[in-house]
Scaffold this motif. Structure first.
Motif, PDB file in Angstrom:
ATOM      1  N   ARG A  84      -4.741 -12.259  -0.885  1.00 54.46           N
ATOM      2  CA  ARG A  84      -4.307 -11.973  -2.256  1.00 54.46           C
ATOM      3  C   ARG A  84      -5.150 -10.856  -2.846  1.00 54.46           C
ATOM      4  NH1 ARG A  84      -4.346 -16.838  -6.124  1.00 54.46           N
ATOM      5  NH2 ARG A  84      -3.170 -15.322  -7.337  1.00 54.46           N
ATOM      6  N   ASP A  85      -4.574 -10.170  -3.827  1.00 54.78           N
ATOM      7  CA  ASP A  85      -5.301  -9.132  -4.553  1.00 54.78           C
ATOM      8  C   ASP A  85      -6.197  -9.816  -5.594  1.00 54.78           C
ATOM      9  OD1 ASP A  85      -6.159  -7.147  -6.237  1.00 54.78           O
ATOM     10  OD2 ASP A  85      -4.169  -6.257  -6.540  1.00 54.78           O
ATOM     11  N   PRO A  86      -7.514  -9.600  -5.528  1.00 50.93           N
ATOM     12  CA  PRO A  86      -8.411 -10.258  -6.491  1.00 50.93           C
ATOM     13  C   PRO A  86      -8.037  -9.969  -7.948  1.00 50.93           C
ATOM     14  CG  PRO A  86      -9.685  -9.145  -4.778  1.00 50.93           C
ATOM     15  CD  PRO A  86      -8.244  -8.787  -4.544  1.00 50.93           C
ATOM     16  N   ASP A  87      -7.391  -8.841  -8.189  1.00 45.55           N
ATOM     17  CA  ASP A  87      -6.997  -8.520  -9.562  1.00 45.55           C
ATOM     18  C   ASP A  87      -5.907  -9.449 -10.100  1.00 45.55           C
ATOM     19  OD1 ASP A  87      -8.821  -6.500  -9.626  1.00 45.55           O
ATOM     20  OD2 ASP A  87      -7.376  -4.897  -9.203  1.00 45.55           O
ATOM     21  N   GLU A  88      -5.276 -10.209  -9.212  1.00 52.47           N
ATOM     22  CA  GLU A  88      -4.278 -11.200  -9.669  1.00 52.47           C
ATOM     23  C   GLU A  88      -4.934 -12.419 -10.302  1.00 52.47           C
ATOM     24  OE1 GLU A  88      -1.392 -10.572  -5.776  1.00 52.47           O
ATOM     25  OE2 GLU A  88      -1.944 -12.609  -6.362  1.00 52.47           O
TER      26      GLU A  88
ATOM     27  N   GLU B 149     -13.356 -12.648  -5.546  1.00 53.57           N
ATOM     28  CA  GLU B 149     -12.910 -11.589  -4.642  1.00 53.57           C
ATOM     29  C   GLU B 149     -12.842 -12.097  -3.199  1.00 53.57           C
ATOM     30  OE1 GLU B 149     -14.876  -7.884  -5.316  1.00 53.57           O
ATOM     31  OE2 GLU B 149     -14.238  -7.077  -3.381  1.00 53.57           O
TER      32      GLU B 149
ATOM     33  N   ALA C 207      -9.921 -14.598  -2.782  1.00 54.82           N
ATOM     34  CA  ALA C 207      -8.604 -13.947  -2.779  1.00 54.82           C
ATOM     35  C   ALA C 207      -8.393 -13.196  -1.472  1.00 54.82           C
ATOM     36  CB  ALA C 207      -8.484 -13.013  -3.983  1.00 54.82           C
ATOM     37  N   THR C 208      -9.392 -12.413  -1.092  1.00 58.69           N
ATOM     38  CA  THR C 208      -9.275 -11.613   0.117  1.00 58.69           C
ATOM     39  C   THR C 208      -9.027 -12.499   1.342  1.00 58.69           C
ATOM     40  OG1 THR C 208     -10.823 -10.092  -0.914  1.00 58.69           O
ATOM     41  CG2 THR C 208     -10.387  -9.751   1.413  1.00 58.69           C
TER      42      THR C 208
END
Ligand SMILES: *Cc1c(COP(=O)(O)O)cnc(C)c1O
Length: 234
Positions: free
Chosen positions: A30-34, A22, A25-26
């Motif tokens: 980027r969206d961590p869910d990617e 997380e 990505a942040t």
């Protein structure tokens, strides 16, 4: 260790790696869910795979055929996606296709026909990532295709019938700053995806370097040690 203590240990490790993903990505917008976590369970028992599934892990990775086959059979009741991430022999490729959902280590044309045959026998399409080498040319024990051979290999996979080309996979070379290697990977991938927009998955990043991989665009990180602890034998 009791099952309960092991469960607590795995839960704590998963929490920590999910926080790392997380944050990584942040940090780059980027969206961590990617980013999908693939838990690399090699050398660990099927009981650990079961605990990980209870803790929300959906994707597991294995690198040796016999061990992978046995574990996938022992966990067939779980709804898991099995990633084959190891060096692949062409005489084992059809058998790997009998349980793997994703084969990440396709690095030569010779693997395509047997994988396709295995997928046919199972009546199940197999997702394929092409493993690209980030090592200097000529290095001993080098796994992965050269970047300039990817187009040819991609065509062979696309023409096979039961294989679905999804993207690329790479391992950072030992002894090099992983950020530099993943920068190269990111450029290779940009060219690759420009020609095939639907093959946009990127499996890169291990326990020690997942941040650099997420920064370079990884959609899948393959984490062993950070999730399961030090491997019992290797
Ligand atoms: C073992 C392995 C991993 C996981 O490595 P860790 O450093 O334990 O996270 C990732 N990718 C491949 C190809 C592996 O063989």
């Amino acid at each position: 260790m009791s099952d309960l203590a092991r469960r607590d240990e795995l839960a704590a490790n998963l929490d920590a790696v999910r926080r790392r993903i997380e944050a990584a990505a942040t940090a780059v917008g980027r969206d961590p869910d990617e980013v999908t976590l693939v838990a690399v369970t090699k050398f660990f028992p099927a009981s650990d795979v079961r605990l990980l599934a209870e803790l929300g892990v959906t994707d597991v990775g294995e690198n040796r055929h016999q061990e992978a086959q046995d574990k996938a059979a022992a966990c067939a009741d779980l709804d898991l996606r099995w990633h084959f991430i190891g060096g692949l022999q062409s005489n084992k490729a059809a058998a790997v296709a009998s349980y793997a959902d994703v084969v990440e280590s396709v690095d030569r044309r010779k693997l395509v026909a047997p994988l396709n045959r295995g997928a046919h026998e199972r009546s199940h399409e197999i997702e394929v990532l092409l493993q690209v080498s980030l090592d200097p040319p000529g290095r001993e024990g080098r796994a992965g295709a050269d970047a300039e051979d990817l187009d040819d290999l991609a065509r062979a996979v696309e023409e096979a019938g039961m294989l679905r080309l999804r993207g690329l996979m790479a391992v950072a070379p030992l002894g090099e700053d992983p950020s530099a290697a993943y920068d190269r990977l990111s450029r290779i991938r940009a060219d690759f995806v420009a020609a095939r927009p639907s093959a946009d998955l990127l499996s890169a990043g291990m326990s020690a370097d997942l941040e650099a991989a997420v920064k370079a665009g990884a959609t899948h990180v393959r984490l062993g040690t950070a999730v399961l602890g030090p491997r019992p034998r290797n």
